[in-house]
Each structure stands twice: as C-alpha cells, then as structure tokens.
Design a protein around this motif. Sequence first.
Motif, mmCIF file in Angstrom:
data_model
loop_
_atom_site.group_PDB
_atom_site.id
_atom_site.type_symbol
_atom_site.label_atom_id
_atom_site.label_comp_id
_atom_site.label_asym_id
_atom_site.label_seq_id
_atom_site.Cartn_x
_atom_site.Cartn_y
_atom_site.Cartn_z
ATOM 1 N N GLY A 118 30.606 14.029 -5.996
ATOM 2 C CA GLY A 118 31.771 14.394 -6.784
ATOM 3 C C GLY A 118 32.950 13.527 -6.383
ATOM 4 O O GLY A 118 32.849 12.645 -5.546
ATOM 5 N N CYS A 119 34.064 13.806 -6.977
ATOM 6 C CA CYS A 119 35.260 13.006 -6.731
ATOM 7 C C CYS A 119 35.821 13.275 -5.347
ATOM 8 O O CYS A 119 36.034 14.420 -4.977
ATOM 9 C CB CYS A 119 36.318 13.341 -7.787
ATOM 10 N N ASP A 177 38.951 13.152 -3.681
ATOM 11 C CA ASP A 177 40.317 13.038 -4.158
ATOM 12 C C ASP A 177 41.263 13.311 -2.998
ATOM 13 O O ASP A 177 41.450 14.445 -2.602
ATOM 14 C CB ASP A 177 40.552 14.041 -5.299
ATOM 15 N N ALA A 221 32.447 26.059 -6.825
ATOM 16 C CA ALA A 221 33.889 26.094 -6.609
ATOM 17 C C ALA A 221 34.435 27.511 -6.684
ATOM 18 O O ALA A 221 35.602 27.746 -6.374
ATOM 19 C CB ALA A 221 34.602 25.211 -7.634
ATOM 20 N N HIS A 248 37.635 22.025 -5.645
ATOM 21 C CA HIS A 248 36.406 21.255 -5.496
ATOM 22 C C HIS A 248 35.247 22.178 -5.141
ATOM 23 O O HIS A 248 35.394 23.111 -4.355
ATOM 24 C CB HIS A 248 36.560 20.199 -4.393
ATOM 25 N N SER A 249 34.084 21.895 -5.702
ATOM 26 C CA SER A 249 32.855 22.525 -5.262
ATOM 27 C C SER A 249 32.497 21.978 -3.885
ATOM 28 O O SER A 249 32.631 20.783 -3.628
ATOM 29 C CB SER A 249 31.742 22.232 -6.266
ATOM 30 N N ARG A 250 32.044 22.846 -2.978
ATOM 31 C CA ARG A 250 31.798 22.414 -1.603
ATOM 32 C C ARG A 250 30.490 22.990 -1.075
ATOM 33 O O ARG A 250 30.061 24.073 -1.476
ATOM 34 C CB ARG A 250 32.946 22.859 -0.684
ATOM 35 N N SER A 283 34.843 16.644 -0.230
ATOM 36 C CA SER A 283 36.182 16.222 -0.615
ATOM 37 C C SER A 283 37.029 15.990 0.625
ATOM 38 O O SER A 283 36.875 16.681 1.639
ATOM 39 C CB SER A 283 36.850 17.284 -1.495
ATOM 40 N N SER A 308 46.612 23.527 -2.007
ATOM 41 C CA SER A 308 46.186 22.333 -1.289
ATOM 42 C C SER A 308 46.751 22.363 0.124
ATOM 43 O O SER A 308 47.897 22.769 0.353
ATOM 44 C CB SER A 308 46.672 21.080 -2.014
ATOM 45 N N SER A 321 36.499 12.087 4.016
ATOM 46 C CA SER A 321 35.725 13.172 3.444
ATOM 47 C C SER A 321 34.587 13.485 4.410
ATOM 48 O O SER A 321 33.921 12.578 4.905
ATOM 49 C CB SER A 321 35.162 12.754 2.086
#
Length: 374
Positions: A20-21, A23, A275, A295-297, A317, A332, A339
């Motif tokens: 995934g991203c 970010d 997520a 974010h999914s983790r 992430s 946040s 990451s």
Amino acid sequence: MRLVARAGCGIVLSLALTTGCIDGNFLGVVPPAAPGGGSGSETPPAHQTWRSTAPLNTARTGHAAALLPSGQVIVAGGYNPNAPDLSRSLSSSELYDPATGTWTSTGSMNEPRVTHAAVLLPTGKLLSMGHGPFSNTADLYDATTGVWTPTGSMHFQRQNVQAVLLPSSQVLVVGGVANNPNGPGFAELYDPATGIWSRARDTSRLLMQPALTLLPSGKVLLSGGGYSGDYADAEVYDPSTDTWTPTGSMLTPRAGHTATLLPSGQVLVVGGGSAQAELYDPASGVWTSAGSLAHSRSSHTATLLPSGQVLVVGGGSAQAELYDPASGVWTSAGSLAHSRSSHTATLLPSGEVLVAGGYEGNNESLDTVEIYTP
C-alpha cells in the motif's frame, strides 16, 4: 504482501509486510466524528515529535523487546535476511539505556529465535519461548548477570506464539502450532516457581497470529487469528476453572492484529489486514466499531500511553496514528523516517516510546531506532 505461516506452506517467517501507500506526509484534516466513529486521521498536535536515536548493533525483524526493572530495554532474537552468511536467525540480544541513548551487547539466547514471545516475570527475569521455524524450547534472561539459561520446554513446537502473564504469575501460551487446521488449539501454562510447562484446556481451533489480552477480571481474551483463513472468533479463558468460553465475534476477521486493554476495561483491536478498528466490552461480550485508521495495517504495534491514548506504528505505513478513547477519534501522530513491520515498540519510564528495528521494503531488515514523544 503478508508472509505468514499457513497450512501447507511449510516453514514461513511471520514477517508481515502490508502493501500500500507509504505516506509520510499525511496531514489532511478529517471532520471530527462522534465517539466510536472517527474515520481517518486528523492533524497531529504540534507537540508530538519523532527523533532518531542510536541504531541497533544488529539489524533485526521479528524480534522481541521488553522493559526491564532497571529502566533499560532488552531486544532479543529476530531475523536479518541481509546477513552475509546463512545464520540469519539471531540468538543475540542487546540493551538500550534511555539515559545515554546507547545500545550495548548482552548475553545470547541458547538458540536463535524469530517470531517468538517474551514475558517479563514478577522475579524480574525475562521468559522467551518459541521460534520460527518451530521450536518448543524456552530461555530465561537474568538482567543481573546478563545470562540466558534454558528452562523447561513446552509440550508443542511453536512460532508466532502469543503469551500473557496471569495474576497467578503463571504464563499462558496459545497459538503457533502446526497441525490439523480443523483441530483444536493447544494451550499451555508455564510455572516460574518450577520451570515446568503444563497443558491447559484446548482452545476451540488451531490458530496462527491471534491476540491475547489480560482483562481486569484476571480472565484472558483470545481474538482472531488464522490458519486456512482469518477468523473473527473470540474466546475468554478463566484460569480459575481452566476453561475457554466463546464470546461475541469481532466485526472483521483478523490475524496479525493487536488487542490493547484500555483504562476503561475495554479492549481496542487494530489491524490484521483491515483499517477498521473495534472495541470489545468484557461486561457485555459485544464488539462495536472504533472508527477507521488512515491505513490498513498488519504486524504493527499498539502502545498504551500514560494519557490513556493508544499509539499505532508501522504495519505498512510510515505514518503513525493515535486513538483517543475519550473522543473515539483517530489522529495522525506524525511520520517515522522508515515504514516498519514486525518491529517492536516499548513504553519507556519517561512516557516516550522506543521503536526498534523491523522490516521495510526490498527485503531489508532495519537497524534504525526512533523515539516518539507525546
């Protein structure tokens, strides 16, 4: 991709890297939601900071860490795919001193251990058990001597093992046994007074990467996990009767998630390939939504802060996130330099959080270490 042990996969390390991203600059403001319905992450308060500290002596992922009574942090075992020889599973351990910000080597475990568990006993010794690939052995670390000594062996070989200290000072161990996926899960108990493992009542099914949480009642919540697929099931263990009782199922099937006891007595479950977060109420046995992370983790960490908030780090992430139980809102918590997955996060006596090692893209184990200041 998530690399986990599954039926028919042979020996697979639980180095969960979620695609995934990545970010590192997510600061978009999301309108506040009602408690339990926070979605995404709002801008972090200005006082929250991340800073680097001295690197580990050895890059490692899938290791274990614990805060010792001295205030130092021990990091033990793990895996380094970048090692120049074939000894990529690690037996070494090292100590972090928050007063000096430095790492020093200490004794090595009696065998390499990866995706193992470590539990600090009331005696001040550290119990470490399991290994990926599978092992049934266990070691005790004595911080006064810096030496690891073997203790009794478990009845079953385990990797991705989950362990929790009970009020009786015994240690309950669940999960990580390779067997018939339709069979029961094998639980056992370690008695520090004798160094002997005894069988506990079996769980309803075999599990890899579930989560164990000690409840205020002294009972233990077992949630999720997987083998031939991820499960939403949950059970509660009563040490006084050695029984497992089914409780409400999670809203989302999960494995490789975290389950954090909040000051309210509820349990916050995060990640495991989703997520969506959720809360478990031991009084009712009911799960409710706790909003959505940005974010999914998976194979992340979740650390309860002195404020009662929960810091979630890594698992796909570089952006950290913070859950406030009072408002039910996710915000946040700034960005790390890396990451990370399969790292460790340890709450220091200062209230800061030490984040060490882990796994980043391109098959890279990390030696970098970062500190979060709330």
